[in-house]
Design an enzyme around this catalytic site. Structure first.
Site, mmCIF file in Angstrom:
data_model
loop_
_atom_site.group_PDB
_atom_site.id
_atom_site.type_symbol
_atom_site.label_atom_id
_atom_site.label_comp_id
_atom_site.label_asym_id
_atom_site.label_seq_id
_atom_site.Cartn_x
_atom_site.Cartn_y
_atom_site.Cartn_z
ATOM 1 N N ASP A 63 -22.436 -2.624 12.701
ATOM 2 C CA ASP A 63 -23.594 -3.248 12.048
ATOM 3 C C ASP A 63 -23.442 -4.769 12.035
ATOM 4 O OD1 ASP A 63 -26.072 -3.199 10.891
ATOM 5 O OD2 ASP A 63 -25.328 -2.992 8.845
ATOM 6 N N LEU A 71 -27.217 -12.880 -5.486
ATOM 7 C CA LEU A 71 -27.147 -13.590 -4.208
ATOM 8 C C LEU A 71 -28.037 -12.966 -3.142
ATOM 9 C CD1 LEU A 71 -23.280 -14.144 -4.021
ATOM 10 C CD2 LEU A 71 -25.008 -15.813 -4.673
ATOM 11 N N GLY A 72 -28.266 -11.672 -3.233
ATOM 12 C CA GLY A 72 -29.061 -10.982 -2.223
ATOM 13 C C GLY A 72 -28.898 -9.490 -2.373
ATOM 14 N N GLY A 132 -28.583 -5.735 0.176
ATOM 15 C CA GLY A 132 -28.549 -5.055 1.460
ATOM 16 C C GLY A 132 -28.682 -3.563 1.259
ATOM 17 N N GLY A 133 -28.344 -2.810 2.298
ATOM 18 C CA GLY A 133 -28.452 -1.368 2.206
ATOM 19 C C GLY A 133 -27.524 -0.773 1.175
ATOM 20 N N PHE A 134 -26.406 -1.438 0.902
ATOM 21 C CA PHE A 134 -25.434 -0.948 -0.077
ATOM 22 C C PHE A 134 -25.945 -1.127 -1.496
ATOM 23 C CE2 PHE A 134 -21.779 -1.141 -2.798
ATOM 24 C CZ PHE A 134 -20.841 -0.296 -2.240
ATOM 25 N N GLY A 135 -26.562 -2.256 -1.737
ATOM 26 C CA GLY A 135 -27.036 -2.585 -3.076
ATOM 27 C C GLY A 135 -27.015 -4.078 -3.276
ATOM 28 N N VAL A 177 -25.897 -7.919 -4.487
ATOM 29 C CA VAL A 177 -24.662 -8.702 -4.498
ATOM 30 C C VAL A 177 -24.849 -9.853 -5.472
ATOM 31 C CG1 VAL A 177 -23.026 -10.046 -3.121
ATOM 32 C CG2 VAL A 177 -24.223 -8.102 -2.097
ATOM 33 N N LYS A 235 -20.268 -6.784 -5.181
ATOM 34 C CA LYS A 235 -21.164 -5.900 -4.439
ATOM 35 C C LYS A 235 -21.271 -4.587 -5.213
ATOM 36 C CE LYS A 235 -21.642 -4.320 0.356
ATOM 37 N NZ LYS A 235 -20.982 -4.324 1.675
#
Length: 789
Positions: A597, A478-479, A481-484, A486, A500
């Site tokens: 954030d 799906l996309g 981010g900074g976490f990793g 998804v 996630k």
């Protein structure tokens, strides 16, 4: 016969003659009635009769003459309005101003003469200060309206108490929006502490409002509206006894005031306590001790209320030894209506419960109140908590203990022997002890939080998550981010999920995962994304969320081909829903949370395009007794950071307010904050400010929206957004203020100051701290940097 009658009428009309020419004075033998008025010499104020809204009464009042919106600042006959349009105001033989309605005369003034004067020559003059004075032939003031404020304090008026004469200057609210009669609320010098003023219930331009707030307004000539400069108390629930006896205040509910369980409004017409002069609530069924045949009824019981934000006032405490003894102590006293037991102290409430504040149904708070009810009034549906007798509770505890031991053993066997089951295991986070180890991995043993509550969270195996996401296939991604990354997934039962997965290369790690898991597992709100479970195996650290079919806000907002989906109604819903979610985090959740954030990519959209705040990896628990905290670990996203946080590491609830203001401007304009919009503006904030300052605010609205449904509403939203992004944190509103300003168009708005980081000069300030290089990220990726303390 006609001639003498005509002469008589002419003489009578001359004796009580309306003014042929405009004047500021009522002289002996003159009167005003109907549409006739007088106004001050400079034309600032006007005095005459008015009938507000649908009211049938006629009041004598003073209002601003040069302002297009009639604004009443003083009312003469608040308690006794005549109901005839032929009523008139004049000066009688005793020198008093009176309102005459047929044969009835209502005295407006009551002059006290210490020495003989000729009251037959008294005149009434309206001054440019708004003061109506009654004076004798020697210009001695016999009476003045400034000594008798109604609901508005004008410059020159006084509030206080005359010790010698006993005269008191105070403000009293209107009884209703169309009823100027004395209402429930007043502001006056506190009789117990003469150094402060207090707002009581029952007993520039400052207005005592209908809801018990005192507000200061100033008139804006360019916008032709009143501007709210200051108000206290700001949250409506902080108004003392707003909801009356046995009423509960909840600012998130449709009706702010509601009766407690087992109680009903005193007045049958006062549904949900919506009238401002509410008498509160009374019991629907009497207590056993209050009846003449108590043996015919069951013993009274207690309803456990988990969602109490503020206890009722006037409690009494004593050290009784235990919670059971506290319960018995209250039960054995018929006047005791509630109790709670905290840290070895028993707190009980006698008589009426007032000033109670609760969270919405289904949400929990740290404080618990036990409300005494007749047994017949106790709620029966499953899930309601009823405090039973000690003997029953003891028996239940034994049974629960045995079952807990059995299932614990089964759980451990299943965890060791089976890895293919999905969502069947529960991961219990006990925040009083160390985190339970899983398999051979013990690096998570310090997973804790600051609150002594347990959170049960389903534990997924890695194999089951892999199957659900088709091996974390690129087609399901799906996309990122900074976490990793998804991924989209589907459980065996068909439920769609968002997975996630912590990236090994991520700047975030176990600390962020622990933080997000702990926080979001404890938060329950319709505008917050829901965490369904987690997976921790080996180096795999995964969070499982409810799936949001419309992904995130930025996918639509900044895509020229998709932005048309976000019409005005959907954008307004996203703004208001996000505001409600932040308000819950800041004020109503069990933990006070600063998100840190907030941005478009962290606002997820469900199937109905309703917003849900996500990504709590950077969030921080904020102390209740603190207004600001400092950190050396700056995290967040460039363009959304407040200046005090970006440059000094200072964060507070006002940091989130700033981010919300940026997000709001992006939603309204369809533009990202970063980037130049003209030669004078660094970013969207500067662009919006230049438009607002030059009275071209509507040019900010996204052209894809066409003509907005209301220009005033559009300007109101821009005004609120600019208030949120002001340079100084103290100038920004709280989310409680924001929700009020968005939901109530009658609330006047302050004028915003210049936004932070809106010019090239302010950019230099943001980046001037050489000790924090690279602390921000681009608009859609969050990174963090850890620095030595």
């Amino acid at each position: 016969m006609r001639f003498p009658a005509l002469v008589f009428l002419l003489l009578l009309c001359r004796f009580y003659s309306p003014f042929s020419d405009a004047t500021d004075t009522i002289k002996p033998g003159e009167s005003i009635s109907g549409q006739r008025t007088i106004f001050s010499a400079g034309g600032e104020y006007e005095l005459g009769f008015f009938s507000p809204g649908s009211s049938k009464g006629y009041y004598v009042g003073i209002w601003y003459r040069k302002i297009s919106v009639r604004t009443i600042v003083w009312v003469a006959n608040r308690e006794y309005p005549p109901f005839s349009s032929s009523s008139y105001l004049t000066i009688n033989n005793e020198g008093n101003l009176v309102v005459v309605d047929g044969r009835m005369s209502i005295t407006v003034t009551s002059i006290s003469i210490s020495s003989p004067v000729n009251t037959s020559t008294a005149t009434a003059t309206l001054l440019d200060s708004g003061n109506l004075i009654l004076k004798d032939e020697n210009s001695h003031i016999l009476w003045q309206s400034f000594d008798y404020p109604s609901h508005t304090l004008l410059p020159g008026m006084r509030l206080g108490h005359n010790v010698k004469t006993g005269h008191k200057w105070s403000l009293t609210s209107w009884r209703g929006t169309t009823d100027p009669g004395p209402g429930d609320y007043s502001v006056e010098l506190d009789p117990e502490n003469w150094r402060q003023f207090s707002i009581f219930r029952g007993s520039q331009r400052l207005v005592m409002d209908l809801n018990g707030q005192i507000r200061q307004f100033s008139w804006l000539e360019d916008t032709q509206q009143w501007n709210l400069f200051w108000s206290q108390p700001r949250p409506q629930c902080d108004v003392k006894s707003l909801c009356g006896p046995f009423g509960s205040c909840n600012e998130q509910a449709m009706a702010t005031c509601q009766c407690l369980q087992g109680f009903k409004p005193v007045s049958s017409e006062d549904r949900n306590l919506r009238t401002y002069n509410s008498g509160g609530c009374v019991r629907q069924s009497p207590l056993r001790c209050e009846t003449s045949n108590p043996e015919m009824l069951e013993e009274d019981r207690f309803l456990q209320m988990d969602n109490v934000v503020r206890f009722p006032e006037n409690n009494q405490s004593s050290a009784v030894g235990s919670a059971d003894k506290c319960r018995s102590f209250c039960l054995n006293n018929c006047s005791c209506n509630a109790y709670t037991y905290i840290s070895g102290l028993c707190f009980v409430w006698y008589g009426n419960l007032s000033n109670l504040q609760q969270l919405p149904e289904g949400q929990s708070a740290e404080q618990i109140l036990y409300l005494r009810l007749s047994a017949s009034e106790l709620p029966q549906p499953r899930g309601k908590k009823i405090l039973l007798g000690a003997s029953i509770a003891g028996g239940v505890a034994v049974v629960v203990l045995l079952f807990s031991f059995y299932f614990c053993c089964q759980w451990r066997r299943r965890l060791k022997g089976k890895e293919g089951q999905t969502g069947q295991n529960l991961l219990l986070f006990n925040f009083d002890s160390s985190f339970a180890t899983i398999g051979e991995h013990r690096d998570e043993s310090n997973f804790r939080a600051s609150e002594s509550k347990d959170v049960e969270l389903p534990l997924f195996s890695f194999s089951s998550v892999s199957v659900a996401t088709d091996g974390f296939s690129a087609a399901n991604k799906l996309g990122e981010g900074g976490f990793g990354p998804v991924y989209k997934g589907k459980l065996l039962k068909g439920q769609e999920i968002a997975v996630k997965r912590l990236s090994r290369r991520s700047g975030q790690g176990l600390e962020e995962l622990k933080n997000e898991t702990m926080l979001i597992a404890k938060l329950q709100h319709r505008n917050l994304v829901r965490l369904l479970g987690c997976c921790i195996e080996g180096e795999e650290k995964i969070l499982i969320y409810e799936y949001m079919p419309n992904k995130s806000l930025d996918v639509f907002l900044f895509d020229p081909n998709k932005c048309e989906v976000l019409d005005w109604g959907k954008r307004a819903r996203v703004i208001e829903g996000t505001a409600q979610g932040l308000l819950y985090l800041h004020h109503y959740s069990r933990l006070r949370i600063i998100h840190r954030d907030l941005k478009a990519s962290n606002i997820l959209l469900d199937s109905g395009m309703n917003p849900k705040i996500s990504d709590f990896g950077m969030a921080r628990i904020f102390g209740e007794n603190k207004s600001v905290e400092n950190t050396n670990r700056i995290v967040g996203t460039y363009g959304y950071m407040s200046p005090e946080y970006a440059t000094e590491g200072l964060f507070s609830i006002k940091s989130d307010v700033f981010s919300f203001g940026v997000l709001m401007l992006e939603i309204l304009s369809g533009k990202k904050n970063t980037g130049f919009y003209n030669s004078d503006s660094l970013n969207l904030l500067g662009y919006a400010w230049e438009l607002w300052r030059s009275e071209r605010g509507l040019e900010l609205i996204d052209p894809m929206l066409g003509n907005p449904p209301s220009m005033s509403l559009s300007l109101r939203y821009i005004n609120v957004a600019l208030l949120c992004v002001q340079e100084t944190a103290a100038d920004r509103p709280t989310m409680s203020d924001v929700v009020l300003m968005l939901s109530n168009e009658l609330v006047a708005l302050p004028s915003p100051k210049q936004p932070a980081n809106s010019t090239a000069r302010s950019l230099t300030v943001v980046n001037s701290d050489a000790s924090r290089p690279g602390i921000c990220s681009i608009n859609n990726v969050t990174v963090s940097m850890i620095e030595g303390r």
